[in-house]
Scaffold this active site. Sequence first.
Site, PDB file in Angstrom:
ATOM      1  N   ASN A   9       0.859  -1.180   0.000  1.00 31.31           N
ATOM      2  CA  ASN A   9       0.000   0.000   0.000  1.00 31.31           C
ATOM      3  C   ASN A   9       0.899   1.235   0.000  1.00 31.31           C
ATOM      4  O   ASN A   9       1.484   1.578   1.018  1.00 31.31           O
ATOM      5  CB  ASN A   9      -0.876  -0.047   1.268  1.00 31.31           C
ATOM      6  CG  ASN A   9      -1.675   1.219   1.470  1.00 31.31           C
ATOM      7  OD1 ASN A   9      -1.801   2.049   0.564  1.00 31.31           O
ATOM      8  ND2 ASN A   9      -2.224   1.380   2.671  1.00 31.31           N
ATOM      9  N   LYS A  11       0.110   4.270  -0.308  1.00 34.19           N
ATOM     10  CA  LYS A  11      -0.538   5.448   0.293  1.00 34.19           C
ATOM     11  C   LYS A  11      -0.317   6.683  -0.613  1.00 34.19           C
ATOM     12  O   LYS A  11      -0.286   6.541  -1.827  1.00 34.19           O
ATOM     13  CB  LYS A  11      -0.038   5.666   1.722  1.00 34.19           C
ATOM     14  CG  LYS A  11      -0.187   4.389   2.575  1.00 34.19           C
ATOM     15  CD  LYS A  11       0.004   4.610   4.037  1.00 34.19           C
ATOM     16  CE  LYS A  11      -0.122   3.279   4.771  1.00 34.19           C
ATOM     17  NZ  LYS A  11      -0.072   3.410   6.219  1.00 34.19           N
ATOM     18  N   HIS A  94      -9.422   1.038   5.004  1.00 27.33           N
ATOM     19  CA  HIS A  94      -8.142   1.235   5.696  1.00 27.33           C
ATOM     20  C   HIS A  94      -8.380   2.173   6.889  1.00 27.33           C
ATOM     21  O   HIS A  94      -9.196   3.088   6.800  1.00 27.33           O
ATOM     22  CB  HIS A  94      -7.114   1.825   4.733  1.00 27.33           C
ATOM     23  CG  HIS A  94      -5.738   1.844   5.319  1.00 27.33           C
ATOM     24  ND1 HIS A  94      -5.334   2.802   6.210  1.00 27.33           N
ATOM     25  CD2 HIS A  94      -4.696   0.982   5.178  1.00 27.33           C
ATOM     26  CE1 HIS A  94      -4.083   2.539   6.585  1.00 27.33           C
ATOM     27  NE2 HIS A  94      -3.677   1.443   5.965  1.00 27.33           N
ATOM     28  N   GLU A  96      -6.860   4.615   7.954  1.00 29.19           N
ATOM     29  CA  GLU A  96      -6.719   6.043   7.650  1.00 29.19           C
ATOM     30  C   GLU A  96      -7.990   6.581   6.985  1.00 29.19           C
ATOM     31  O   GLU A  96      -8.369   7.733   7.182  1.00 29.19           O
ATOM     32  CB  GLU A  96      -5.478   6.257   6.759  1.00 29.19           C
ATOM     33  CG  GLU A  96      -4.203   6.040   7.566  1.00 29.19           C
ATOM     34  CD  GLU A  96      -3.021   5.503   6.774  1.00 29.19           C
ATOM     35  OE1 GLU A  96      -3.021   5.576   5.536  1.00 29.19           O
ATOM     36  OE2 GLU A  96      -2.086   4.997   7.427  1.00 29.19           O
ATOM     37  N   GLU A 166      -5.296  -4.843  10.760  1.00 33.91           N
ATOM     38  CA  GLU A 166      -4.248  -3.849  10.972  1.00 33.91           C
ATOM     39  C   GLU A 166      -4.533  -3.078  12.255  1.00 33.91           C
ATOM     40  O   GLU A 166      -5.333  -2.135  12.246  1.00 33.91           O
ATOM     41  CB  GLU A 166      -4.216  -2.857   9.806  1.00 33.91           C
ATOM     42  CG  GLU A 166      -3.939  -3.496   8.461  1.00 33.91           C
ATOM     43  CD  GLU A 166      -3.394  -2.486   7.480  1.00 33.91           C
ATOM     44  OE1 GLU A 166      -2.290  -2.697   6.991  1.00 33.91           O
ATOM     45  OE2 GLU A 166      -4.068  -1.470   7.221  1.00 33.91           O
ATOM     46  N   GLY A 172       2.581   2.375  10.826  1.00 31.83           N
ATOM     47  CA  GLY A 172       3.522   3.476  10.643  1.00 31.83           C
ATOM     48  C   GLY A 172       4.214   3.906  11.924  1.00 31.83           C
ATOM     49  O   GLY A 172       4.872   4.942  11.958  1.00 31.83           O
ATOM     50  N   SER A 212       3.537  -2.003  10.439  1.00 33.05           N
ATOM     51  CA  SER A 212       4.996  -2.067  10.655  1.00 33.05           C
ATOM     52  C   SER A 212       5.604  -3.428  10.345  1.00 33.05           C
ATOM     53  O   SER A 212       6.508  -3.884  11.046  1.00 33.05           O
ATOM     54  CB  SER A 212       5.347  -1.613  12.076  1.00 33.05           C
ATOM     55  OG  SER A 212       4.956  -0.270  12.269  1.00 33.05           O
TER      56      SER A 212
HETATM   57  P1  PGA Z   1       2.947   0.365   7.712  1.00 31.90           P
HETATM   58  O1  PGA Z   1       1.474   0.555   7.118  1.00 31.90           O
HETATM   59  O2  PGA Z   1       3.488  -0.918   7.150  1.00 31.90           O
HETATM   60  O3  PGA Z   1       3.706   1.571   7.251  1.00 31.90           O
HETATM   61  O4  PGA Z   1       2.801   0.300   9.201  1.00 31.90           O
HETATM   62  C1  PGA Z   1       0.621  -0.527   6.956  1.00 31.90           C
HETATM   63  C2  PGA Z   1      -0.689  -0.072   6.341  1.00 31.90           C
HETATM   64  O5  PGA Z   1      -1.173   1.006   6.709  1.00 31.90           O
HETATM   65  O6  PGA Z   1      -1.264  -0.759   5.486  1.00 31.90           O
END
Ligand code: PGA
Length: 249
Positions: A9, A11, A94, A96, A166, A172, A212
Amino acid sequence: MRKNIVAGNWKMNTNADEAISLAKEIAELNSNTTTEVIVIPPFVHLTNVNNAIKGTTVKLGAQNCHQAASGAYTGEISAGMLKSVDCTYVTLGHSERREYFGETNDLLAAKVNIALANHLKPIYCCGETLEQREADKHFEIIGAQVSEGLFHLTAEELKNTVIAYEPVWAIGTGVTASAAQAQEVHAFIRKQLTDKYGADVASEISILYGGSVKPDNAKELFNETDIDGGLIGGASLKATDFTAIINAF
Ligand code: PGA
């Protein structure tokens, strides 16, 4: 047998040239893998990335879609448009999107429907915040996200859906859920699927972990019985790191 999947992803990262180079490098490095590799660039790069991965085993996904088929929704992208540029997958819900754009389980159920109607496979995301975990509410929250977003589907529709767990506190942040913590939730989701659709259907659904994931923790996570791969953010922006995660299977 369910698939092992690693999805990147991207983003809101990469410009046009970076997206093409990253996609090409990922395709080159992973020409022999049996894992389903998916790249999920920003909308504006979908066509370029599709051209870059054409003829390879890498699949294309989008980060979101609108719930309506078409119409006066300035700035939005429909599932039909995504299909027309060769997307196979679409990420939905997601954290976010849930947090910054107010996406609810009900809205996501409608997005799941329009995605499936356009022959896209939803990657349906769920996960609790740190506050919810500390209040011991995570199973309740995840249970509702999964049932309200997906349980109106037929078994055949569900089989075209991927679930991604997640934990918001791990996205992140550099903090990963331990393999045992992740497995506990994945087993909970699989049990929920089993109760609703039966063990045969539940065993067909890939459940990905995200938050992460890095080359050095992927193996431990992917070794768990109910973890069928990863949804990777930060580490998917470097082809070698992303490939190391894919090779963790
Ligand atoms: P990350 O994000 O690997 O940077 O923690 C995962 C995601 O949001 O899909």
